[in-house]
Design a protein around this motif. Structure first.
Motif, PDB file in Angstrom:
ATOM      1  N   ASP B  48       0.870  -1.178   0.000  1.00 17.84           N
ATOM      2  CA  ASP B  48       0.000   0.000   0.000  1.00 17.84           C
ATOM      3  C   ASP B  48       0.902   1.221   0.000  1.00 17.84           C
ATOM      4  N   THR B  49       1.074   1.815  -1.172  1.00 21.46           N
ATOM      5  CA  THR B  49       2.071   2.896  -1.290  1.00 21.46           C
ATOM      6  C   THR B  49       1.647   4.128  -0.500  1.00 21.46           C
ATOM      7  N   THR B  50       0.346   4.217  -0.143  1.00 17.60           N
ATOM      8  CA  THR B  50      -0.047   5.390   0.657  1.00 17.60           C
ATOM      9  C   THR B  50       0.460   5.268   2.083  1.00 17.60           C
ATOM     10  N   GLY B  99       1.595  13.782  -4.148  1.00 21.30           N
ATOM     11  CA  GLY B  99       0.277  13.531  -3.554  1.00 21.30           C
ATOM     12  C   GLY B  99      -0.567  14.793  -3.531  1.00 21.30           C
ATOM     13  N   ASP B 101      -1.724  15.914  -1.021  1.00 19.01           N
ATOM     14  CA  ASP B 101      -1.274  16.586   0.196  1.00 19.01           C
ATOM     15  C   ASP B 101       0.066  17.300  -0.017  1.00 19.01           C
ATOM     16  N   ARG B 105       5.708  10.403  -2.452  1.00 16.98           N
ATOM     17  CA  ARG B 105       5.217   9.025  -2.362  1.00 16.98           C
ATOM     18  C   ARG B 105       6.419   8.099  -2.572  1.00 16.98           C
ATOM     19  N   ALA B 195       2.782  -0.986   5.467  1.00 18.04           N
ATOM     20  CA  ALA B 195       2.679  -0.826   4.018  1.00 18.04           C
ATOM     21  C   ALA B 195       2.790  -2.166   3.305  1.00 18.04           C
ATOM     22  N   ASN B 215     -12.379   3.821   0.754  1.00 17.23           N
ATOM     23  CA  ASN B 215     -11.834   5.163   0.521  1.00 17.23           C
ATOM     24  C   ASN B 215     -11.813   5.493  -0.965  1.00 17.23           C
ATOM     25  N   LYS B 218      -9.806   8.365  -2.091  1.00 17.71           N
ATOM     26  CA  LYS B 218      -8.357   8.347  -1.898  1.00 17.71           C
ATOM     27  C   LYS B 218      -7.659   7.474  -2.946  1.00 17.71           C
ATOM     28  N   TYR B 219      -8.074   6.224  -3.042  1.00 15.75           N
ATOM     29  CA  TYR B 219      -7.313   5.268  -3.854  1.00 15.75           C
ATOM     30  C   TYR B 219      -7.734   5.274  -5.324  1.00 15.75           C
ATOM     31  N   SER B 238      -2.520   2.420  -4.709  1.00 14.95           N
ATOM     32  CA  SER B 238      -1.897   3.745  -4.664  1.00 14.95           C
ATOM     33  C   SER B 238      -2.947   4.835  -4.792  1.00 14.95           C
ATOM     34  N   ASP B 239      -2.582   6.035  -4.374  1.00 17.51           N
ATOM     35  CA  ASP B 239      -3.477   7.178  -4.574  1.00 17.51           C
ATOM     36  C   ASP B 239      -2.985   8.081  -5.697  1.00 17.51           C
TER      37      ASP B 239
END
Ligand code: SF4
Ligand code: SF4
Lengths: 407, 311
Positions: B48-50, B99, B101, B105, B195, B215, B218-219, B238-239
Motif C-alpha cells: 500500500d504505497t499510501t 500527492g 497533500d 510518495r 505498508a 476510501n 483516496k485510492y 496507490s493514490d
C-alpha cells in the motif's frame, strides 16, 4: 577405412599433395606470405586474443553489455546474422535435391560449405556470449522446452550436424574413401529433408525469440508474425548469399573449376527471378505488419525513417533490381540486388535484436572495440577456412573420380 | 541414388518421434500452478504505497536476509531514481511531491513473482522456476547465462553479474526458505507502517479492494498486479497513478502465451514437412524420368534445354 591403409606408406606424398597443394613445405609457406594473408592473420589473432581475454576477465571488461542491454553484437551479429546468412545451404539444397532444379547442382557444395562454416562460427559467437557456457549440457538434463531459445539451440545443434554430414561428401572424395562416401550418398536425401525441417524451424524460431518482448522492441519491428517475417527473409538471404558467394568464388577459384561447370550468369539470373518474387512478398508482409498494428504514424518519426531505409532501401529496391535484372538479362543488376539484400537482412537482424530493442531507453548500447574485433575475427576465420577447403577439396566441382555423384 | 520406401519411412519415423517428444513437452507449457488457475492460494504481498514512509527498513532487512551488502545511506540515495542490481534485490524510490497533500510518495521495487513468469518460460535450462506456493526461484547451478530472462521480463527485474567469471542472474527471491518456516519475507517482517502485507493472494486482493471501496476518494480503482502480465504475486495500491511511481504499464495477458502459437508449430512442421518434401521429390523424379534424364553430372545445360522444350 581400407583406403587409409593404402595411402599410409606414401604418407609424406599424401601430405604434400593434399595439404600443401603439391609444393614442398618451404615453397608452400613462402606462398602463404601475402599481404592479404598477413591482414587475415592479424584480424584472426586479435579476435582470438580478445576471446581469451573475455574468458579470463569476464563479460564486463570486454563488452558494453548492461542491465538494460543484455544482448549485443555477439548475439545480434555473430549468431542472428551468422545463421541467416547460412540459409543458402537449405534453400539451394532443397531446390536441387527436392524440387529437381538440377541446373543449380554445381553451386550446392559451396553453399553447403558456407552454411556449415556460418553455423560453426555462430556457435562460437554464442559460446563467447554465454556467461557460463560450460553449463550448456543442462539443456539435456533440465530442458526448458517452453523457450524459443531452446528450440533455436536444438535445431542449430541438429542442423550443424546435418551440414557436417553433407560437407563430409566432398571431404571423403578428397580423402578417396569410397565406402563411407557411398554410404553417405545414400543418406543424402534424408539429410536434405532433415535440413529443411530443422532450418525452417529455427530460422523462424529466431524471430519467435522476440515475441516475448512486445513492449521492448520498437512497434515497427515487433509483430506477432515476426517468426514468419524471419522465415521469409531467411529465404531471401539464402538466395542472395548464393548469388554473392557465387560471384566471388567463381572469380577467385576459377582454377579449381574443371569439367562441367555452370553457366554462372544464367544461374544467377534464374536466382534473381526467384529473389524478386520472395523479396517482394517479404516487403508486402512487412507493410502488412505496419498496417496490422496501425503504426502508419510511426513512419513519420526518426525510427520510421530508419525502418523505411531498411524496408524500402534494402527490400523493395533489391527486389526491383532483381526483377529488372532477371527480366532484361542484366546480371549486374541481380548481383547488386543480392548485395543489398544481404546488407538489408543483417540490418534487420541487428535492428530487431540490438538497435530497436529497448529503443526508448535514455542510453544506447554501442559495441566495444573488443566485441567488434571478435566479430571481424570470426568472419575472417570463416573466409580463410572456406578458401583453405575450396583450394583442396572438390567444392567448386565434384571429384572426377567420383563422377555420377548426384550430390 | 534411389528413394527407397524404407528410407522414406526412416525419415518420417525420425521426424515423427521428435515431433511427439516436442508435442509432449509443449503440453506442459503453461505456467499455471497446480493449485488453481489464478494462483489465488499462492503466497503474495500487498504494497500500500499510501502507507509507505520511505524508511527503507525493508532494503536493509532484504540485504541482511540474502547476504547482500548493506544498502547505501540515506544521504547517498536522496533524489536519485535507483534500480535494483545484482547486489540490490529491492529499492524504495521517492517520487514527489506528487500527492494531493503535496507530499512525496514511495514505491518499493523488486521481482513481481508473476503467476506465469516470462523469465521462467524462456529459460532453456529451467534455471528459473515458479514454485507452487508463489516464489519464482533461481537455480544458479543450472543457468548458462544466456540472459534471455532479462530480455523477457516485462518488469525489467533480473540483473546480471557481468563482472563475475561465473556470473549469476540476481533478483528478489521472495524469501522462500523463510516462507517455508512459516515466516514472512524479511522486508515485510520489519515494515513499521503496515505498508507491506503478506498473505494468500485471494485474501490480499480482497483486502486491497476493501481499502479502495472504503476510501474511493483516496485510492485509484486499480490493484496493480491483479491482472498485469497475467497476474503477479506482488500487488500494489496507490493514490497516485502508477506511472508516476515509476511502474510500467504492462499488458494484461500472460507473457508466455505470446510465444505459444509460434512454439506449437514445430510438431506440425516436423510431421508435415517430411512427407510433403518427399512428395515433391517424387514428383520431380517422375518429371525427370519422363524427360528421359538421369541427372548425369554435366548434363545440367542439356537438361535445362530439355525442360525448356517441354515447357
Ligand atoms: S517480474 Fe520478471 S523476473 Fe520476476 S517473475 Fe515476473 S518475469 Fe520473472
Ligand atoms: S540467463 Fe540463466 S536464468 Fe536467465 S534465461 Fe538464461 S539460463 Fe535461464
Amino acid at each position: 577405412m581400407a583406403s587409409t591403409a593404402l595411402t599410409a606408406p606414401a604418407r609424406s606424398d599424401w601430405f604434400r599433395e593434399k595439404i600443401l597443394l603439391g609444393m614442398d613445405l618451404r615453397t608452400y609457406l613462402r606462398s602463404l606470405a601475402t599481404p592479404l594473408n598477413a591482414l587475415a592473420a592479424v584480424l584472426i589473432g586479435l579476435g582470438f586474443t580478445v576471446l581469451v581475454y573475455r574468458f579470463a576477465a569476464g563479460l564486463a571488461s570486454a563488452t558494453n553489455l548492461s542491465q538494460a542491454q543484455p544482448w549485443g553484437l555477439w548475439i545480434g551479429f555473430d549468431m542472428m546474422s551468422g545463421i541467416v546468412l547460412a540459409a543458402g545451404g537449405f534453400t539451394l539444397g532443397s531446390a536441387v535435391h527436392l524440387f529437381g532444379m538440377h541446373e543449380y547442382h554445381p553451386i550446392v557444395r559451396p553453399a553447403i560449405l558456407t552454411a556449415f562454416l556460418g553455423y560453426v562460427l555462430a556457435v562460437v559467437g554464442l559460446m563467447a556470449d554465454l556467461g557460463k557456457p560450460w553449463n550448456f549440457f543442462n539443456m539435456m538434463l533440465t530442458p526448458g522446452s517452453t523457450s524459443a531459445l531452446f528450440e533455436v539451440a536444438c535445431c542449430v545443434l541438429m542442423y550443424t550436424t546435418v551440414l557436417l554430414l553433407e560437407f563430409l561428401v566432398p571431404v571423403f572424395e578428397w580423402l578417396g574413401w569410397r565406402k563411407v562416401h557411398a554410404r553417405l550418398e545414400q543418406a543424402m536425401l534424408a539429410l536434405t529433408v532433415l535440413s529443411v525441417v530443422f532450418s525452417t524451424m529455427h530460422q523462424s524460431a529466431l524471430g519467435s525469440l522476440f515475441l516475448i518482448a512486445p513492449a521492448k522492441l520498437h512497434p515497427l519491428w515487433y509483430s506477432p508474425y515476426i517468426f514468419i517475417f524471419f522465415f521469409i527473409s531467411a529465404i531471401c538471404a539464402g538466395i542472395s548469399m548464393v548469388i554473392v558467394e557465387g560471384s566471388l568464388t567463381h572469380r577467385i577459384f576459377q582454377h579449381r573449376i574443371t569439367g562441367a561447370h555452370a553457366d554462372m550468369n544464367k544461374l544467377q539470373l534464374g536466382l534473381g527471378k526467384a529473389g524478386a518474387i520472395v523479396l517482394f512478398a517479404y516487403f508486402f508482409l512487412k507493410l502488412q505488419g505496419v498496417a496490422e498494428g496501425e503504426h502508419w504514424d510511426l513512419l513519420l518519426t526518426g525510427w520510421g525513417a530508419w525502418f523505411l531505409l531498411e524496408t524500402v532501401g534494402f527490400v523493395l529496391v533489391p527486389s526491383l533490381l532483381y526483377g529488372y535484372g532477371a527480366r532484361y538479362k542484366r546480371v549486374k543488376f541481380v548481383r547488386a540486388g543480392a548485395v543489398l539484400t544481404v546488407i538489408g537482412i543483417v540490418l534487420n537482424r541487428l535492428n530487431v535484436s540490438v538497435i530497436a530493442y529497448n529503443w526508448d531507453k535514455p542510453t544506447h548500447y554501442v559495441p566495444s572495440w573488443m566485441e567488434v574485433s571478435v566479430s571481424i575475427g570470426l568472419v575472417t576465420l570463416g573466409v580463410v577456412a572456406f578458401r583453405w577447403i575450396a583450394n583442396r577439396m572438390p567444392i567448386m566441382s565434384e571429384d572426377p573420380n567420383f563422377a555420377g555423384s548426384e550430390f | 541414388m534411389k528413394l527407397s520406401r524404407r528410407g522414406f519411412l526412416q525419415v518420417a519415423g525420425i521426424a515423427g518421434t521428435a515431433a511427439a517428444g516436442l508435442g509432449a513437452s509443449t503440453a506442459r507449457a503453461s505456467f499455471h500452478t497446480s493449485l488453481d488457475a489464478k494462483g489465488e492460494n499462492e503466497n503474495a504481498m500487498l504494497v500500500d504505497t499510501t502507507l509507505c514512509a520511505g524508511c527503507r527498513g525493508c532494503e536493509a532487512a532484504c540485504a541482511e536476509a540474502n547476504g547482500l551488502p548493506a544498502p547505501a545511506s540515506d544521504e547517498a540515495v536522496k533524489g536519485a531514481r535507483r534500480e535494483t542490481a545484482p547486489e540490490v534485490f529491492t529499492v524504495v524510490n521517492a517520487f514527489g511531491p506528487i500527492g494531493h497533500d503535496g507530499d512525496d510518495r514511495f514505491a518499493k521495487r523488486q521481482c513481481m513473482h508473476c503467476l506465469e513468469p516470462a523469465c521462467a518460460s524462456v529459460c532453456m535450462v529451467r534455471a528459473l522456476d515458479k514454485t507452487p506456493t508463489g516464489p519464482v526461484v533461481y537455480h544458479g547451478e543450472r543457468c548458462l547465462g544466456c540472459r534471455y530472462c532479462m530480455v523477457a521480463c516485462p518488469f525489467e527485474v533480473p540483473k546480471y553479474q557481468y563482472d563475475k567469471l561465473a556470473p549469476l542472474v540476481r533478483k528478489c527471491t521472495f524469501c522462500p526458505s523463510r516462507q517455508a518456516e512459516g515466516k514472512k519475507p524479511a522486508c515485510a517482517s520489519v515494515c513499521p507502517t503496515g505498508a507491506l502485507t503478506f498473505g494468500k493472494r485471494r485474501a490480499l486482493i480482497e483486502l486491497a479492494k476493501g481499502r479502495i471501496y472504503r476510501n474511493p476518494e483516496k485510492y485509484l480503482h486499480h490493484v496493480y498486479g491483479e491482472h498485469e502480465a497475467g497476474g503477479t504475486d506482488w500487488l500494489y495500491i496507490s493514490d497516485v497513478p502508477f506511472e508516476q511511481l515509476g511502474m510500467k504499464a504492462v499488458r494484461d495477458e500472460p507473457y508466455p502465451d505470446k510465444v505459444q502459437g509460434a512454439l506449437s508449430a514445430p510438431p506440425f512442421v516436423m510431421t508435415l514437412w517430411p512427407p510433403l518434401l518427399m512428395g515433391l521429390y517424387a514428383f520431380s523424379k517422375r518429371r525427370d524420368a519422363l524427360n528421359g534424364n538421369h541427372h548425369e553430372p554435366g548434363g545440367a545445360a542439356a537438361e535445362a534445354k530439355k525442360e525448356d522444350r517441354h515447357g
